[in-house]
Motif scaffolding. Structure first.
Motif: not given
Lengths: 496, 303
Positions: A41-42, A397, B149-154
């Motif tokens: 995750r980032v 996703d 499950g957003m991987r890289w941000g908000m």
């Protein structure tokens, strides 16, 4: 840099004091960091109290991190310390290079059509074509400037008003220029790829494509037969509508009819309006009568031959017909998949390519299969975000989430390679497929994932490697999108 | 948006004069300046904070004020100068050369008497209920809902979802509730101007458009003490919003709310601002505008 290590992962963060970055650029860097192997995750946000609270709630806030609201904090969680350190280092380098090095080069790039023409003239290679990729609101203005300056135009932008498209195509044709687009994803002119395009052999089949991934699917199948493309002229998805009337398609066909390198002519499109289709077939009939056989690949139509023109209703059949007319054979291995037991649930299509999605929808509809096919490159899903062919993470996703969807029995996807596409689209998809299979298994369900890879041996991503990545994750591969859709239809059954 | 001190309405793009910058080797071109930023005439030293393709952000040394120089695609911003696309690259390059190695420019070097003065004060309008419905529909279609499950941000969607409650609390005069909601919004979300701040700007714009001064004041009173909790860029735009001044793009949205421009086009343009700022602002503006419309309708029903 602050770090925290847990049993199964590591977390690291870098605070960049008072760093002001364009939001879209920040998003891109975060997305590319997220795609690195081992990165879980980032987070890339301004260090406001609210955002630090959100990071903490997501277990993404390292201990003892100190930052103020004007600081950018970049956080990475990964499988181990080395992974997160490397990812963070790359991200910070990208952020700071944007400030001094790359940005200097980028900001010296021409900012207008006129600057671009002047720059090309100074370099001794006068410009002949402009590529337009600005927001749709402004694309018509930029395209018009280019046409008036005598340039062909490749317009990737969408959301251009229809009346502007009609007007500009008329202007371009009057000047003997191509306006490829708006909303044109693919072209190959004199062997030069524009937009998204696969590496295909030069050859004798000339294509006019009112469809990006339609053009890619057919051209890559032609390449696989040993044949090749003379020109692939994209015209934009609306060209064969009643309003535009096929203006650029007709002009492109005139060019191919006169092109010495072209021996076979193929047009590919989603179903055009009836009047436009009739005019198109008449034009192709005339071209065929003059010695260049023609194929009209119009999705959804029934296959038939009329006056030397082969009309085909799938991309696969269009490619087979064109290759045959070129004196070759295209064999498509299409095993029935007899050892696959149908599973209860609908087919969920998660597509990056719009035409590939459209073809799948038609085939599944004819088979009477319950299906929901999503074109994730459509505006409603992208909304200022990169196209899924550029950034595969959001689609990944969705694939992962589909594993928890009790209604989904079969997942159907495409993987598009070539210029413009992500460097490694298969890895995030494979990761998501594994997670989806695991979720379904926990719920006691079987999930089938079927895919086709739209690529050639020359593509930079490595066709064989991408296929291996998907196979290793349990994805069932089919040679064409049509074949994948047929198998998906045969593999799903109604829930009892 | 007025380009005359007396408030006469002039559409963007119809009032241009040539701009020349004293002492610079730049290309002349049309330009406009936010009239409500008279401090430009004083000689403030400016340092470059950000050089981008369509915007240059400068900051007063030690003062914390921002000056935003944009091209016409980005539009005129509060305390800003907007330059024609043809002139912008040369001005940007000149600023870059001038400020290299820590050198500064002064604000009076940027401000030429030939710049057209344009007020960014937002005028009230008569909201068109059909236009508002259409805007809400188009905005909903544009809403980006990332998978679980957003991987890289908000995800900005939950932040935008609070705009209705904020607007409702402000209209109802529930100051404590407004303060609490602002506390959850300010500085929250992705972007250099975090999503929550853009939502607040949008809500304030919506209240101005629909003449709900009391609701706007309720928000402003609670907002000002919270400003240190967000970024310099956001503080700039939020402060301008409390003064009734909004960026050019928001004036475009105002035209759409009044039914003067196609709603789908307005939403498409909003989608292009930053990574999600446009939709954040739009969600706040619509939440406030709807509240205002219902209030008017209710009043008509009573009368």
């Amino acid at each position: 840099m602050t770090k925290t290590t847990a049993a199964n992962s590591a977390l690291s963060a870098q605070v960049l004091p008072r760093l002001y970055r364009d939001s879209v650029a920040l998003m891109r860097i975060a997305a590319s960091t997220g795609q690195r192997e081992g990165v879980i995750r980032v987070g890339a946000v301004m260090a406001t109290p609210a955002n630090l609270g959100i990071l903490a709630e997501s277990q993404m806030l390292p201990d003892d991190l100190s930052a103020s609201p004007d600081d950018l904090v970049f956080v990475v969680r990964g499988v181990d310390e080395q992974t997160v350190d490397e990812a963070l280092e790359a991200a910070v380098a990208a952020l700071t290079v944007t400030d001094t090095g790359t940005a200097s080069a980028a900001e010296q790039l021409p900012g207008t059509v006129e600057e671009g023409i002047a720059s090309a003239d100074r370099d001794g290679s006068p410009a002949t074509l402009a590529t337009v990729s600005v927001a749709g609101t402004y694309a018509a203005i930029v395209a018009e400037r280019a046409i008036r300056r005598g340039l062909h135009v490749f317009c990737f932008s969408d959301n251009v008003p229809l009346e502007d498209e009609v007007r500009l195509k008329r202007m371009a044709v009057e000047r003997g220029l191509l306006l490829m687009g708006p909303d044109c994803g693919t072209a190959i002119l004199e062997g030069v790829p524009l937009g998204f395009a696969n590496v295909v052999r030069p050859g004798r089949i000339g294509m006019v494509a009112a469809s990006g991934t339609g053009g890619q699917e057919i051209s890559r199948l032609i390449d696989s037969s040993g044949g090749g493309i003379s020109q692939l002229i994209g015209v934009g998805g609306r060209d064969l509508s009643a309003e535009v009337g096929g203006a650029m398609t007709e002009f492109a066909l005139d060019l191919l009819a006169d092109d010495d390198q072209t021996a076979v002519v193929l047009v590919v499109s989603k179903p055009p309006s009836e009047a436009v289709a009739n005019r198109l077939i008449d034009r192709l009939t005339a071209i065929a009568a003059n010695g260049k056989p023609a194929v009209a690949c119009l999705l959804g139509l029934d296959d038939r031959d009329i006056d030397g023109v082969r009309i085909r209703g799938t991309l696969e059949a269009g490619a087979v017909a064109a290759v045959e007319l070129d004196g070759r054979r295209l064999e498509i291995a299409d095993p029935r998949g007899g050892d696959i037991q149908p599973v209860p649930g609908r087919v969920l299509g998660l597509y990056a390519g719009g035409t590939l999605a459209a073809e799948a929808k038609i085939i599944l509809g004819r088979a009477g299969a319950a299906a929901a096919i999503l074109d994730l490159g459509d505006d409603q899903y992208t909304a200022g975000k990169p196209h899924p062919m550029i950034d595969p993470a959001p689609r990944a996703d969705r694939i992962e989430a589909a594993g928890s969807d009790p209604e989904a029995g079969v997942i159907l996807i495409d993987l598009v390679l070539g210029f413009g596409a992500a460097a490694d689209p298969g890895t995030p998809v494979a990761r998501a497929v594994r997670a989806a299979h695991a979720s379904a298994a926990r719920d006691g369900r079987k999930l089938i994932v079927i895919a086709s890879v739209c690529g050639t041996n020359g593509d930079p991503q490595g066709l064989a490697r991408q296929r291996d990545i998907l196979s290793a994750a349990g994805v069932i591969l089919r040679p064409t999108n049509a074949s994948a859709a047929r198998l998906a239809a045969a593999s799903s059954k109604e829930k009892s | 948006m007025s380009s005359e001190p007396d408030g006469a309405f002039v559409r963007r793009g119809t009032y241009h004069t040539s701009m020349s910058t004293v002492g610079w080797q730049t290309t002349a071109g049309p330009g406009r300046i936010d009239i409500d930023a008279p401090w430009f005439r004083c000689s403030h030293k400016l340092a470059v904070v950000h050089l981008g393709q369509s915007a240059v952000v400068l900051r007063t040394a030690g003062g914390g004020r921002l000056l935003v120089v944009t091209d016409s695609s980005a539009g005129l911003m509060p305390d800003g100068i907007c330059i024609d696309d043809a002139a912008f690259p040369a001005v940007r390059d000149a600023l870059k050369r001038k400020t290299a190695h820590g050198r500064e420019v002064t604000s009076d070097q940027l401000v030429s008497p030939a710049l057209a003065r344009t007020s960014l004060r937002l005028d009230p309008t008569h909201p068109d209920p059909e236009a508002i419905d259409a805007l809400r529909l188009h905005a909903a279609r544009s809403e980006h809902r990332p998978a679980v499950g957003m991987r890289w941000g908000m995800d900005p969607a939950p932040i935008r979802a609070r705009s209705g409650a904020l607007a409702s609390a402000a209209v109802g005069g529930r100051a404590r509730e407004v303060g609490a909601m602002l506390g959850t919004l300010i500085g929250a979300g992705p972007g250099t101007t975090p999503s929550g701040d853009d939502v607040i700007v949008g809500v304030l714009a919506g209240f101005v458009l629909t003449r709900q001064g009391r609701a706007a004041t309720t928000i402003c009173s609670a907002l000002i003490p919270l400003l240190p909790r967000t970024t310099l860029a956001s503080r700039h735009y939020l402060t301008a919003a409390t003064q009734g001044r909004f960026g050019e793009h928001i004036h475009d949205l105002a035209l759409a709310v009044a039914g003067h421009t196609p709603t789908e086009l307005a939403v498409d343009r909003a989608r292009t601002w930053g990574s999600c700022s446009g939709l954040d602002v739009l969600s706040g503006l619509l939440a406030a505008a709807v509240t205002g419309f219902l209030t008017e309708e209710r009043m008509e029903a009573i009368a």
